[in-house]
Scaffold this motif. Structure first.
Motif, PDB file in Angstrom:
ATOM      1  N   ALA A 136       0.849  -1.181   0.000  1.00  0.00           N
ATOM      2  CA  ALA A 136       0.000   0.000   0.000  1.00  0.00           C
ATOM      3  C   ALA A 136       0.890   1.238   0.000  1.00  0.00           C
ATOM      4  O   ALA A 136       2.048   1.197   0.445  1.00  0.00           O
ATOM      5  N   GLY A 137       0.358   2.335  -0.517  1.00  0.00           N
ATOM      6  CA  GLY A 137       1.155   3.558  -0.626  1.00  0.00           C
ATOM      7  C   GLY A 137       1.713   4.037   0.688  1.00  0.00           C
ATOM      8  O   GLY A 137       2.875   4.453   0.778  1.00  0.00           O
ATOM      9  N   ASP A 138       0.888   3.968   1.743  1.00  0.00           N
ATOM     10  CA  ASP A 138       1.365   4.443   3.036  1.00  0.00           C
ATOM     11  C   ASP A 138       2.428   3.524   3.621  1.00  0.00           C
ATOM     12  O   ASP A 138       3.291   3.971   4.391  1.00  0.00           O
ATOM     13  N   GLU A 139       2.405   2.230   3.255  1.00  0.00           N
ATOM     14  CA  GLU A 139       3.440   1.298   3.726  1.00  0.00           C
ATOM     15  C   GLU A 139       4.797   1.688   3.157  1.00  0.00           C
ATOM     16  O   GLU A 139       5.805   1.729   3.881  1.00  0.00           O
ATOM     17  N   PHE A 140       4.817   1.981   1.869  1.00  0.00           N
ATOM     18  CA  PHE A 140       6.090   2.358   1.255  1.00  0.00           C
ATOM     19  C   PHE A 140       6.559   3.713   1.768  1.00  0.00           C
ATOM     20  O   PHE A 140       7.747   3.910   2.039  1.00  0.00           O
ATOM     21  N   THR A 141       5.658   4.650   1.908  1.00  0.00           N
ATOM     22  CA  THR A 141       6.031   5.985   2.385  1.00  0.00           C
ATOM     23  C   THR A 141       6.671   5.921   3.769  1.00  0.00           C
ATOM     24  O   THR A 141       7.711   6.542   4.027  1.00  0.00           O
ATOM     25  N   ALA A 142       6.068   5.138   4.662  1.00  0.00           N
ATOM     26  CA  ALA A 142       6.619   4.994   6.012  1.00  0.00           C
ATOM     27  C   ALA A 142       7.990   4.333   5.975  1.00  0.00           C
ATOM     28  O   ALA A 142       8.910   4.730   6.694  1.00  0.00           O
TER      29      ALA A 142
ATOM     30  N   LYS B  36      12.386  -3.355   0.372  1.00  0.00           N
ATOM     31  CA  LYS B  36      12.748  -4.601   1.049  1.00  0.00           C
ATOM     32  C   LYS B  36      12.238  -4.593   2.493  1.00  0.00           C
ATOM     33  O   LYS B  36      11.666  -5.588   2.970  1.00  0.00           O
ATOM     34  N   TYR B  37      12.389  -3.469   3.174  1.00  0.00           N
ATOM     35  CA  TYR B  37      11.944  -3.386   4.564  1.00  0.00           C
ATOM     36  C   TYR B  37      10.413  -3.459   4.654  1.00  0.00           C
ATOM     37  O   TYR B  37       9.867  -4.152   5.533  1.00  0.00           O
ATOM     38  N   ALA B  38       9.720  -2.782   3.749  1.00  0.00           N
ATOM     39  CA  ALA B  38       8.261  -2.813   3.771  1.00  0.00           C
ATOM     40  C   ALA B  38       7.733  -4.218   3.501  1.00  0.00           C
ATOM     41  O   ALA B  38       6.746  -4.649   4.100  1.00  0.00           O
ATOM     42  N   LEU B  39       8.392  -4.952   2.613  1.00  0.00           N
ATOM     43  CA  LEU B  39       7.987  -6.335   2.347  1.00  0.00           C
ATOM     44  C   LEU B  39       8.251  -7.216   3.569  1.00  0.00           C
ATOM     45  O   LEU B  39       7.466  -8.122   3.870  1.00  0.00           O
ATOM     46  N   TYR B  40       9.341  -6.953   4.270  1.00  0.00           N
ATOM     47  CA  TYR B  40       9.608  -7.675   5.514  1.00  0.00           C
ATOM     48  C   TYR B  40       8.503  -7.397   6.528  1.00  0.00           C
ATOM     49  O   TYR B  40       8.002  -8.319   7.194  1.00  0.00           O
ATOM     50  N   GLN B  41       8.106  -6.137   6.636  1.00  0.00           N
ATOM     51  CA  GLN B  41       7.019  -5.777   7.545  1.00  0.00           C
ATOM     52  C   GLN B  41       5.721  -6.469   7.147  1.00  0.00           C
ATOM     53  O   GLN B  41       4.868  -6.738   7.988  1.00  0.00           O
TER      54      GLN B  41
ATOM     55  N   ILE C 190      21.701   0.415   5.274  1.00  0.00           N
ATOM     56  CA  ILE C 190      20.462   1.179   5.434  1.00  0.00           C
ATOM     57  C   ILE C 190      19.320   0.255   5.857  1.00  0.00           C
ATOM     58  O   ILE C 190      18.570   0.541   6.804  1.00  0.00           O
ATOM     59  N   TYR C 191      19.174  -0.847   5.164  1.00  0.00           N
ATOM     60  CA  TYR C 191      18.099  -1.800   5.441  1.00  0.00           C
ATOM     61  C   TYR C 191      18.197  -2.352   6.869  1.00  0.00           C
ATOM     62  O   TYR C 191      17.196  -2.471   7.582  1.00  0.00           O
ATOM     63  N   CYS C 192      19.422  -2.672   7.293  1.00  0.00           N
ATOM     64  CA  CYS C 192      19.590  -3.222   8.651  1.00  0.00           C
ATOM     65  C   CYS C 192      19.262  -2.190   9.723  1.00  0.00           C
ATOM     66  O   CYS C 192      18.701  -2.534  10.778  1.00  0.00           O
ATOM     67  N   TYR C 193      19.590  -0.926   9.474  1.00  0.00           N
ATOM     68  CA  TYR C 193      19.190   0.119  10.428  1.00  0.00           C
ATOM     69  C   TYR C 193      17.679   0.262  10.466  1.00  0.00           C
ATOM     70  O   TYR C 193      17.110   0.595  11.513  1.00  0.00           O
ATOM     71  N   CYS C 194      16.993   0.016   9.335  1.00  0.00           N
ATOM     72  CA  CYS C 194      15.529  -0.005   9.349  1.00  0.00           C
ATOM     73  C   CYS C 194      15.025  -1.109  10.276  1.00  0.00           C
ATOM     74  O   CYS C 194      14.022  -0.939  10.980  1.00  0.00           O
ATOM     75  N   LEU C 195      15.731  -2.258  10.263  1.00  0.00           N
ATOM     76  CA  LEU C 195      15.370  -3.374  11.143  1.00  0.00           C
ATOM     77  C   LEU C 195      15.747  -3.109  12.594  1.00  0.00           C
ATOM     78  O   LEU C 195      15.371  -3.875  13.488  1.00  0.00           O
TER      79      LEU C 195
END
Length: 429
Positions: free
Chosen positions: A14-20, A251-256, A400-405
């Motif tokens: 969803a758009g808001d998922e990617f934006t976040a 990648k992070y949004a798909l993990y979420q 970057i991705y790991c800091y998101c995690l």
């Protein structure tokens, strides 16, 4: 250069998922830039690109040229980051059969006595002209005591001492920490050539240090071009990180969303080792605190005839990252055959690369239709310039991705757990 296409993966969000997720990735990048994130003391892989050491590159290039003129075999003795990065580049840019210059052989990356015994036997075999093989050895280890590497080095050093007693100090090169460690003791005692692994660079981020650059240079790759394109990519992404942020955010949004597996795939068999390097880079960086996606690898079209069925219709817990090359260095064009016994004359005039490219597009479409979010990372061509850009791009994306995690991208505490159990069973005090 390096292009990423996340459009097919974003359709699953969803758009808001990617934006976040993008906002979180942007914050993560700022933490890297201002050194405020976990493990910031391990950001030397960025610092060395911001302030390149031309003298080290010249020294590596000079020694590699000398070795290329004298060696028949060059052994890379190391494990993990001390082996995977160099191997990825050497295989991506080398030949499938034969090579110009020394044959590159890997050791110290497992504990097979059979492998070592057969390796020594192979080294003892004479060349076609009856002359003995000229062998050089690069042992790579910060501590010098990593079990797999140290055991292999014991065996190979003994063999080389017996075979080349007069110039052994020129034939063994140690890549290790600046101070301390078992290899530094041997360097002082025997006068081996030494390259330093920077204290602030971890193994899986070390391919652009002497860890990777010396073996790569010995293989014949222009390491200056490789390194300075990584520098150029670093500078570009500092000013405009949009592409790497979109990838990390997707990648992070798909993990979420619950994706727990990232299948790293390529249709170019010479990139199989490169996906192996990515597997370590991602796996050791993100797999902590019960977080992260498991990085699997697949080599297509071969693996479409094995795990392809599962990817297409199995558990929907995965995403897929395709690594593609837009132009081929060498290929074969299909010729029309009388009788058309195999029914393939419709392919006449097309090259294997063109056919393989259509196989990729067909697979991409099928997997998307099978509800697999797919990211496509494209390299213009396989050369030192583009691989240098690829290396830094993925190092930065991983951080970057790991800091998101919210995990430390640069440590690997879990690796120590198996070592502790293993050493106890082996009777180490």
């Amino acid at each position: 250069m390096i292009k990423t296409d996340v459009t097919q993966a974003r359709k699953f969000l969803a758009g808001d998922e990617f934006t976040a997720a993008f906002e979180k990735a942007s914050t993560a990048f700022e933490k890297i830039k201002n050194r405020s994130g976990k493990g910031a003391e391990w950001l030397g892989w960025r610092d060395m690109l911001a302030d390149p050491n031309d003298a080290i590159l010249e020294e590596i290039d000079s020694l590699a040229n000398k070795i290329r003129g004298k060696a028949d075999v060059f052994i890379v003795c190391g494990i993990g980051g001390s082996h995977l990065g160099a191997r990825a580049v050497v295989e991506a840019l080398g030949s499938f059969f034969g090579c110009e210059g020394p044959e590159i052989i890997y050791a110290g990356h497992q504990m097979s006595g059979k492998y070592l015994k057969e390796l020594v036997s192979y080294l003892e075999q004479s060349k076609a002209d009856g002359e003995p093989k000229s062998v050089y050895l690069n042992v790579i280890s910060k501590s010098g005591t990593t079990l797999e590497t140290a055991l292999a080095f014991r065996v190979l050093r003994k063999w080389m001492n017996n075979r080349f007693p007069d110039d052994i100090s020129d034939r063994i090169i140690c890549t290790t920490s600046k101070e301390g460690g078992a290899l530094n003791e041997l360097i002082v005692e025997h006068g081996y050539k030494k390259f330093i692994i920077p204290d602030d660079v971890g193994g899986r981020f070390s391919v652009l240090t002497p860890v990777g650059l010396l073996p790569i240079a010995v293989s014949g790759v222009d390491v200056k071009t490789l390194f300075y394109e990584a520098v150029s990519t670093y500078e570009k992404l500092e000013d405009d990180p949009q592409e790497v942020l979109e990838y990390a955010a997707t990648k992070y949004a798909l993990y979420q969303r619950g994706k727990s597996l990232d299948v790293l795939t390529t249709f170019d068999p010479q990139l199989k080792a490169l996906t192996g390097w990515l597997q370590q880079l991602l796996g050791e960086s993100e797999g902590k605190e019960e977080k992260g996606m498991f990085p699997a690898t697949a080599s297509f079209s071969t693996d479409l005839h094995s795990i392809g069925q599962f990817i297409q219709q199995g558990t929907r817990n995965m995403m897929e990252t395709f690594i593609t090359v837009r132009s081929a260095r060498k290929s074969i064009t299909i010729e029309e055959l009388p009788g058309n016994h195999d029914g393939l004359n419709y392919l006449s005039g097309q090259s294997f690369h063109e056919i393989n490219t259509q196989a990729f597009y067909g697979t991409l479409k099928a997997h998307i239709n099978g509800d697999v979010p797919c990211v496509v990372v494209s390299i213009d061509k396989l050369n030192a310039q583009h691989i240098g850009a690829f290396i830094y791009f993925f190092e930065l994306m991983t951080a970057i991705y790991c800091y998101c995690l919210e995990v430390n991208p640069f440590n690997q505490p879990g690796v120590e757990d198996y070592k502790e159990e293993m050493y106890q069973l082996l009777g180490k005090r």
